[in-house]
Design an enzyme around this catalytic site. Structure first.
Site, PDB file in Angstrom:
ATOM      1  N   THR A  27      -5.144  -6.968   5.074  1.00 23.25           N
ATOM      2  CA  THR A  27      -6.464  -6.366   5.199  1.00 23.25           C
ATOM      3  C   THR A  27      -7.487  -7.452   4.853  1.00 23.25           C
ATOM      4  O   THR A  27      -7.100  -8.568   4.466  1.00 23.25           O
ATOM      5  CB  THR A  27      -6.573  -5.105   4.322  1.00 23.25           C
ATOM      6  OG1 THR A  27      -7.777  -4.405   4.673  1.00 23.25           O
ATOM      7  CG2 THR A  27      -6.555  -5.417   2.829  1.00 23.25           C
ATOM      8  N   THR A  85      -4.182   8.117   6.414  1.00 20.81           N
ATOM      9  CA  THR A  85      -5.417   7.857   7.151  1.00 20.81           C
ATOM     10  C   THR A  85      -5.201   7.925   8.658  1.00 20.81           C
ATOM     11  O   THR A  85      -6.028   8.446   9.386  1.00 20.81           O
ATOM     12  CB  THR A  85      -5.963   6.461   6.759  1.00 20.81           C
ATOM     13  OG1 THR A  85      -6.174   6.478   5.343  1.00 20.81           O
ATOM     14  CG2 THR A  85      -7.263   6.131   7.448  1.00 20.81           C
ATOM     15  N   LYS A  97      -0.881   5.449  -5.613  1.00 24.13           N
ATOM     16  CA  LYS A  97      -1.926   5.119  -6.601  1.00 24.13           C
ATOM     17  C   LYS A  97      -2.823   6.314  -6.903  1.00 24.13           C
ATOM     18  O   LYS A  97      -3.294   6.464  -8.028  1.00 24.13           O
ATOM     19  CB  LYS A  97      -2.790   3.953  -6.083  1.00 24.13           C
ATOM     20  CG  LYS A  97      -2.014   2.654  -5.941  1.00 24.13           C
ATOM     21  CD  LYS A  97      -2.890   1.549  -5.387  1.00 24.13           C
ATOM     22  CE  LYS A  97      -3.302   1.722  -3.949  1.00 24.13           C
ATOM     23  NZ  LYS A  97      -2.201   1.685  -2.963  1.00 24.13           N
ATOM     24  N   GLY A 147       0.826  -1.212   0.000  1.00 26.22           N
ATOM     25  CA  GLY A 147       0.000   0.000   0.000  1.00 26.22           C
ATOM     26  C   GLY A 147       0.852   1.251   0.000  1.00 26.22           C
ATOM     27  O   GLY A 147       2.091   1.195   0.075  1.00 26.22           O
ATOM     28  N   ASP A 148       0.180   2.382  -0.149  1.00 22.95           N
ATOM     29  CA  ASP A 148       0.842   3.699  -0.124  1.00 22.95           C
ATOM     30  C   ASP A 148       1.866   3.860  -1.232  1.00 22.95           C
ATOM     31  O   ASP A 148       2.872   4.557  -1.063  1.00 22.95           O
ATOM     32  CB  ASP A 148       1.508   3.950   1.250  1.00 22.95           C
ATOM     33  CG  ASP A 148       0.556   3.680   2.388  1.00 22.95           C
ATOM     34  OD1 ASP A 148      -0.591   4.125   2.294  1.00 22.95           O
ATOM     35  OD2 ASP A 148       0.953   3.010   3.362  1.00 22.95           O
ATOM     36  N   GLY A 169      -1.903   8.695  10.228  1.00 21.64           N
ATOM     37  CA  GLY A 169      -0.763   9.500  10.663  1.00 21.64           C
ATOM     38  C   GLY A 169       0.384   8.672  11.234  1.00 21.64           C
ATOM     39  O   GLY A 169       1.393   9.212  11.692  1.00 21.64           O
ATOM     40  N   ARG A 170       0.241   7.330  11.199  1.00 24.14           N
ATOM     41  CA  ARG A 170       1.297   6.492  11.793  1.00 24.14           C
ATOM     42  C   ARG A 170       2.566   6.528  10.948  1.00 24.14           C
ATOM     43  O   ARG A 170       2.493   6.572   9.716  1.00 24.14           O
ATOM     44  CB  ARG A 170       0.834   5.029  11.864  1.00 24.14           C
ATOM     45  CG  ARG A 170      -0.234   4.782  12.887  1.00 24.14           C
ATOM     46  CD  ARG A 170      -0.656   3.333  12.903  1.00 24.14           C
ATOM     47  NE  ARG A 170      -1.329   2.923  11.676  1.00 24.14           N
ATOM     48  CZ  ARG A 170      -1.718   1.675  11.426  1.00 24.14           C
ATOM     49  NH1 ARG A 170      -1.467   0.715  12.286  1.00 24.14           N
ATOM     50  NH2 ARG A 170      -2.333   1.388  10.305  1.00 24.14           N
ATOM     51  N   GLN A 198      -5.127  -0.142  -1.038  1.00 23.72           N
ATOM     52  CA  GLN A 198      -4.123  -0.950  -0.319  1.00 23.72           C
ATOM     53  C   GLN A 198      -3.124  -1.539  -1.330  1.00 23.72           C
ATOM     54  O   GLN A 198      -2.974  -1.013  -2.421  1.00 23.72           O
ATOM     55  CB  GLN A 198      -4.771  -2.052   0.529  1.00 23.72           C
ATOM     56  CG  GLN A 198      -5.487  -1.544   1.773  1.00 23.72           C
ATOM     57  CD  GLN A 198      -6.873  -1.028   1.524  1.00 23.72           C
ATOM     58  OE1 GLN A 198      -7.673  -1.649   0.843  1.00 23.72           O
ATOM     59  NE2 GLN A 198      -7.192   0.117   2.069  1.00 23.72           N
ATOM     60  N   GLY A 244      -6.147   5.845   1.747  1.00 26.28           N
ATOM     61  CA  GLY A 244      -5.977   7.298   1.671  1.00 26.28           C
ATOM     62  C   GLY A 244      -5.232   7.628   0.394  1.00 26.28           C
ATOM     63  O   GLY A 244      -4.029   7.421   0.313  1.00 26.28           O
ATOM     64  N   HIS A 245      -5.964   8.088  -0.625  1.00 31.14           N
ATOM     65  CA  HIS A 245      -5.343   8.368  -1.919  1.00 31.14           C
ATOM     66  C   HIS A 245      -5.201   9.874  -2.090  1.00 31.14           C
ATOM     67  O   HIS A 245      -6.192  10.599  -2.123  1.00 31.14           O
ATOM     68  CB  HIS A 245      -6.180   7.767  -3.057  1.00 31.14           C
ATOM     69  CG  HIS A 245      -6.172   6.269  -3.041  1.00 31.14           C
ATOM     70  ND1 HIS A 245      -6.923   5.495  -3.886  1.00 31.14           N
ATOM     71  CD2 HIS A 245      -5.474   5.398  -2.268  1.00 31.14           C
ATOM     72  CE1 HIS A 245      -6.690   4.212  -3.638  1.00 31.14           C
ATOM     73  NE2 HIS A 245      -5.824   4.136  -2.650  1.00 31.14           N
TER      74      HIS A 245
HETATM   75  P1  IMP Z   1      -7.259  -2.823   8.140  1.00 30.92           P
HETATM   76  O1  IMP Z   1      -7.397  -2.777   6.656  1.00 30.92           O
HETATM   77  O2  IMP Z   1      -7.614  -1.508   8.799  1.00 30.92           O
HETATM   78  O3  IMP Z   1      -7.977  -3.985   8.747  1.00 30.92           O
HETATM   79  O4  IMP Z   1      -5.699  -3.051   8.471  1.00 30.92           O
HETATM   80  C1  IMP Z   1      -5.034  -4.267   8.172  1.00 30.92           C
HETATM   81  C2  IMP Z   1      -3.595  -3.995   7.756  1.00 30.92           C
HETATM   82  O5  IMP Z   1      -3.588  -3.343   6.489  1.00 30.92           O
HETATM   83  C3  IMP Z   1      -2.831  -3.074   8.703  1.00 30.92           C
HETATM   84  O6  IMP Z   1      -1.462  -3.478   8.702  1.00 30.92           O
HETATM   85  C4  IMP Z   1      -2.938  -1.718   8.040  1.00 30.92           C
HETATM   86  O7  IMP Z   1      -1.885  -0.850   8.406  1.00 30.92           O
HETATM   87  C5  IMP Z   1      -2.867  -2.113   6.579  1.00 30.92           C
HETATM   88  N1  IMP Z   1      -3.540  -1.157   5.709  1.00 30.92           N
HETATM   89  C6  IMP Z   1      -4.860  -1.034   5.488  1.00 30.92           C
HETATM   90  N2  IMP Z   1      -5.114  -0.070   4.602  1.00 30.92           N
HETATM   91  C7  IMP Z   1      -3.933   0.410   4.210  1.00 30.92           C
HETATM   92  C8  IMP Z   1      -3.542   1.411   3.262  1.00 30.92           C
HETATM   93  O8  IMP Z   1      -4.359   2.037   2.587  1.00 30.92           O
HETATM   94  N3  IMP Z   1      -2.198   1.608   3.131  1.00 30.92           N
HETATM   95  C9  IMP Z   1      -1.288   0.898   3.822  1.00 30.92           C
HETATM   96  N4  IMP Z   1      -1.603  -0.042   4.713  1.00 30.92           N
HETATM   97  C10 IMP Z   1      -2.913  -0.294   4.905  1.00 30.92           C
END
Ligand code: IMP
Length: 427
Positions: A238, A299, A16, A12-13, A301-302, A223, A40-41
């Site tokens: 996810t 999304t 895209k 992800g990130d 801020g981590r 993702q 978060g796009h």
């Molecule tokens: P969830 O989708 O909120 O259930 O998170 C499951 C895992 O997917 C976690 O490690 C999140 O940090 C990761 N994750 C979910 N959506 C994104 C994204 O858009 N970008 C990066 N990591 C994501």
């Protein structure tokens, strides 16, 4: 009847949002097919900077119809907030359609996501806490509430009552938390139905009509492939299918309509949340990448975990998606690093392997085998032609392309539309 998919090739990130916005200029429809507001796009245009969580990033082009597909899970309040923000910027929401089959993220899903995560302790997945996982659990468990049900509240009431009784038992008896009131949740449903009703539609019909009239559809993945529930680093994934297969089930799109798959890859690797990441750098190099590239979640801020490009993982995601073309993003972040490193294989239990293991435990035991390439100092940010790239940057891109096994169609050298090197036109 061409459809093109934009998918994330890593965790992800990958950037895209910019790629979708760039390609959407030549599309009639942009459709998201999986995930929720865990995504978060980011898109930057002359109108400002936008972070899309649910609305497809193509909405900024006035001629584009945008679809929220039924493979998605939708938090209605987040969607309403996003729509209102876009309307304030003068963007017409009349072009948005929400699948009547998309599932709702209910308030109890958000509560359960956070409680389940807390109860995992050291084994936490590091979810975004938006209720995405619990909403998909209910979908598969046939306890989900769908968008279309907001339009038939009389039929919804007995279903909601039964679901809520079960959820409240879990909340109170397993987690010792307060129950949700049926009256309150039902009231939210009525409000959501009134606000979102005009946008709720059988989107598979829109897709079918578009395909039969030769319109062009862009499928916006969210993702990354390595977070896919089947293909990713399970259980650190996810709960949906970010891979291209998700676009068919998540929209009612025939696989034969997909003409090309655009895999977006960052020139290095990042990951947010738990789970193995063989090339993670916990040293000053990783910190430099994070600060220089501002690798903090759109999304949540981590801080994102940063490391060198992992060609083993990238080749695997190219394989499971059938990637036609790669888009390489954020190459400029590597300016000034000497050397630049590419992970070409893993060492696992004394053996060298070049495939991506299916088990998170095995991947956690993998250490990267690096190939070092000469770095470059001349800035690459904002460049718009291949010839302008320093020869070392060209060499890096070409080697990366060779290792992944797909041609690079585009290199993004910055967040704005024009900061792009187009090598193979996708249209
Ligand atoms: P969830 O989708 O909120 O259930 O998170 C499951 C895992 O997917 C976690 O490690 C999140 O940090 C990761 N994750 C979910 N959506 C994104 C994204 O858009 N970008 C990066 N990591 C994501």
């Amino acid at each position: 009847m061409p459809a093109y998919a934009v998918i994330g090739g890593q965790w992800g990130d990958e950037g895209k949002g910019k790629v979708v916005d760039y390609l959407a200029r030549d599309m009639h429809i942009v459709a998201r097919y999986a995930g929720g507001n865990n995504a978060g796009h980011t898109v930057i245009t002359e109108k400002g900077q936008f972070a899309f969580h649910l609305v497809p990033a193509g909405i900024l082009w006035p001629h584009v119809t945008c679809i929220i597909g039924h493979g998605m899970v939708v938090d209605p309040d987040v969607l309403i907030g996003e729509m209102e923000n876009l309307e304030r910027h003068g963007i017409d929401m009349g072009r948005l359609q929400i699948s009547d089959r998309a599932h709702l993220i209910m308030p109890y899903h958000v509560a359960l996501d956070r409680m389940e995560e807390a109860s995992r302790g050291k084994g936490a997945i590091g979810t975004t806490g938006k209720g995405v996982g619990p909403a998909y659990v209910d979908k598969v468990g046939r306890m989900g509430i769908r968008m279309g049900e907001l339009l038939d509240l009389d039929a919804l009431l007995p279903r909601l009552k039964a679901v809520l009784e079960q959820k409240n038992r879990i909340l109170t008896q397993v987690y010792g938390a307060a129950p949700f009131s049926l009256e309150e949740v039902y009231h939210h449903c009525r409000r959501w139905g009134e606000r979102l009703g005009p946008f709720i539609a059988p989107v598979e019909v829109t897709i079918r009509r578009a395909l039969s009239t030769g319109q062009r559809i862009l499928l916006e993945g969210a993702q990354g492939s390595l977070l896919d529930i089947d293909h990713g680093t399970y259980p650190y994934v996810t709960s949906s299918h970010p891979t291209v297969g998700g676009a068919c089930t998540g929209l009612g799109l025939p696989p034969s309509a997909i003409q090309g798959v655009i895999g977006v890859y960052k020139a290095y690797t990042t990951r947010v949340g738990g789970g193995p990441m063989p090339t993670e750098l916990t040293d000053a190099v990783g910190d430099t990448i994070r600060e220089r590239a501002w690798e903090y979640g759109t999304t949540t801020g981590r801080p994102r975990r940063c490391g060198w490009f992992d060609a083993v993982a990238a080749r695997y995601s190219a394989m499971v998606n059938g990637v036609t073309w790669m888009v390489l993003t954020r190459l400029d972040v590597l300016d000034g690093f000497h050397p630049v490193r590419l992970c070409v294989a893993y060492q696992m239990d004394g053996k060298t392997i070049d495939h991506f293991p299916s088990s998170a435990a095995l991947l956690g035991r993998c250490t990267p085998v690096y190939e070092d390439l000469p770095g470059w100092d001349r800035p690459t940010a904002g460049l718009t032609s291949w010839e302008e790239l320093p020869p070392q940057a060209q060499r890096y891109a070409l080697r990366l392309q060779e290792l992944v096994g797909c041609p690079i169609a585009m290199i993004s050298t910055g967040p704005r539309r024009h900061e792009t090197i187009e090598m193979i036109p996708i249209r």
